[in-house]
Write a protein that holds these residues in place. Structure first.
Motif, PDB file in Angstrom:
ATOM      1  N   ILE A 125      70.698  39.957 -26.348  1.00 50.97           N
ATOM      2  CA  ILE A 125      70.400  38.719 -25.772  1.00 50.97           C
ATOM      3  C   ILE A 125      71.363  37.935 -26.967  1.00 50.97           C
ATOM      4  N   ASN A 126      71.027  38.155 -28.253  1.00 57.25           N
ATOM      5  CA  ASN A 126      70.938  37.567 -29.032  1.00 57.25           C
ATOM      6  C   ASN A 126      72.979  38.118 -29.463  1.00 57.25           C
ATOM      7  N   GLN A 127      73.540  38.497 -29.057  1.00 55.55           N
ATOM      8  CA  GLN A 127      74.939  38.821 -29.282  1.00 55.55           C
ATOM      9  C   GLN A 127      76.142  37.157 -28.695  1.00 55.55           C
ATOM     10  N   VAL A 128      75.581  36.784 -28.709  1.00 55.61           N
ATOM     11  CA  VAL A 128      76.527  35.785 -27.789  1.00 55.61           C
ATOM     12  C   VAL A 128      76.346  34.685 -29.045  1.00 55.61           C
ATOM     13  N   PHE A 129      75.242  34.423 -29.358  1.00 56.37           N
ATOM     14  CA  PHE A 129      74.988  33.673 -30.515  1.00 56.37           C
ATOM     15  C   PHE A 129      75.666  34.291 -31.442  1.00 56.37           C
ATOM     16  N   GLY A 130      75.752  35.353 -31.546  1.00 54.14           N
ATOM     17  CA  GLY A 130      76.316  36.022 -33.343  1.00 54.14           C
ATOM     18  C   GLY A 130      78.015  35.740 -33.546  1.00 54.14           C
ATOM     19  N   VAL A 131      78.555  36.049 -32.075  1.00 49.61           N
ATOM     20  CA  VAL A 131      79.577  35.270 -31.629  1.00 49.61           C
ATOM     21  C   VAL A 131      80.001  34.110 -32.149  1.00 49.61           C
ATOM     22  N   ALA A 132      79.856  33.398 -31.136  1.00 48.13           N
ATOM     23  CA  ALA A 132      79.365  31.649 -31.298  1.00 48.13           C
ATOM     24  C   ALA A 132      79.320  31.181 -33.030  1.00 48.13           C
ATOM     25  N   GLU A 133      78.965  32.341 -32.995  1.00 45.91           N
ATOM     26  CA  GLU A 133      78.419  31.237 -34.804  1.00 45.91           C
ATOM     27  C   GLU A 133      77.367  30.044 -34.358  1.00 45.91           C
ATOM     28  N   ARG A 134      76.240  30.598 -33.118  1.00 49.18           N
ATOM     29  CA  ARG A 134      75.947  29.634 -33.270  1.00 49.18           C
ATOM     30  C   ARG A 134      73.567  30.169 -33.074  1.00 49.18           C
ATOM     31  N   GLU A 135      74.078  30.511 -34.395  1.00 52.27           N
ATOM     32  CA  GLU A 135      72.314  31.675 -34.695  1.00 52.27           C
ATOM     33  C   GLU A 135      71.646  30.187 -34.385  1.00 52.27           C
ATOM     34  N   GLY A 136      69.689  30.287 -33.882  1.00 53.01           N
ATOM     35  CA  GLY A 136      69.142  29.330 -34.719  1.00 53.01           C
ATOM     36  C   GLY A 136      69.025  27.754 -33.702  1.00 53.01           C
ATOM     37  N   GLN A 137      70.689  27.583 -32.995  1.00 51.35           N
ATOM     38  CA  GLN A 137      70.932  26.044 -32.882  1.00 51.35           C
ATOM     39  C   GLN A 137      70.525  25.815 -30.971  1.00 51.35           C
ATOM     40  N   TYR A 138      70.144  26.437 -30.256  1.00 52.61           N
ATOM     41  CA  TYR A 138      69.960  26.576 -29.042  1.00 52.61           C
ATOM     42  C   TYR A 138      69.252  26.996 -28.769  1.00 52.61           C
ATOM     43  N   ASP A 139      67.375  25.944 -27.342  1.00 51.06           N
ATOM     44  CA  ASP A 139      66.335  26.730 -26.935  1.00 51.06           C
ATOM     45  C   ASP A 139      67.427  27.077 -25.548  1.00 51.06           C
ATOM     46  N   VAL A 140      66.216  28.122 -25.011  1.00 54.96           N
ATOM     47  CA  VAL A 140      66.643  29.126 -23.557  1.00 54.96           C
ATOM     48  C   VAL A 140      65.795  29.305 -23.097  1.00 54.96           C
ATOM     49  N   VAL A 141      65.713  28.959 -22.246  1.00 56.04           N
ATOM     50  CA  VAL A 141      64.811  28.872 -21.140  1.00 56.04           C
ATOM     51  C   VAL A 141      65.287  29.830 -20.031  1.00 56.04           C
ATOM     52  N   ALA A 142      65.030  31.239 -19.922  1.00 53.69           N
ATOM     53  CA  ALA A 142      65.966  31.665 -18.302  1.00 53.69           C
ATOM     54  C   ALA A 142      64.410  32.418 -17.142  1.00 53.69           C
ATOM     55  N   THR A 143      64.698  32.046 -15.690  1.00 53.07           N
ATOM     56  CA  THR A 143      63.543  32.648 -15.561  1.00 53.07           C
ATOM     57  C   THR A 143      64.735  34.050 -14.699  1.00 53.07           C
TER      58      THR A 143
END
Length: 178
Positions: A96-114
């Motif tokens: 799940i955290n791979q996307v934020f690593g590639v985009a260099e946006r770790e800890g910058q977005y809150d995610v709510v998913a169902t």
């Protein structure tokens, strides 16, 4: 136009240069030196709802994830639970955290998913696909990075259906000679 040939009947590069220089300027336009070699793709528009969230749907195997993404502190909630308790295996959290690593946006977005359907692995892949789609809707400039990593493409591999006259999709029933 006189065509000069080499001993074996082919034209040399110098002769081709002469042919190009003899053609009218209207036919062959010289490229400008300061113009880019390609025209960049037009940037997409940001797609955000009234609450300032980007929405996307992610799919993997039989799992379907609805994902809302907004700027925040990096909190990820899946089906009303924290994602560390929902996905107990560290490998699934890494997916799940791979996307934020590639985009260099770790800890910058809150995610709510169902998430519905499938198993935990398929659900993690669906959430990853949904986050990838949502982050490109929120920040269109990140689309090339995320697409180059292969996260925008839906993995179409699913379980093959069971066929009649077979035990499973391809396995036959046990053969008895007598």
């Amino acid at each position: 136009m006189a065509e000069a040939n080499n001993s074996d009947g082919r034209q040399s590069l110098a002769d081709l240069g002469n042919v190009i220089s003899q053609t009218p300027d209207a036919v062959v336009a010289a490229p400008e030196s300061n113009a880019p070699a390609y025209e960049p793709a037009p940037l997409r528009e940001q797609e955000v709802d009234a609450q300032g969230r980007a929405y996307a749907t992610g799919r993997r195997k039989d799992a379907v994830a609805r994902v809302w993404l907004k700027p925040g502190t990096g909190k990820i909630t899946i089906n009303g639970r924290d994602f560390e308790t929902y996905f107990a295996r560290p490998s699934l959290r890494l997916v799940i955290n791979q996307v934020f690593g590639v985009a260099e946006r770790e800890g910058q977005y809150d995610v709510v998913a169902t998430v519905k359907g499938g198993g935990l692995s398929g659900q993690a892949g669906a959430v990853k696909h949904g986050i990838s789609q949502a982050i490109t809707k929120y920040e269109p400039i990140l689309r090339t990075q995320v697409k180059r990593a292969g996260f925008l493409t839906r993995d179409s591999r699913t379980v093959e259906r069971k066929k009649y006259g077979r035990a499973k999709a391809r396995r036959s029933f046990q053969f008895s000679k007598r």
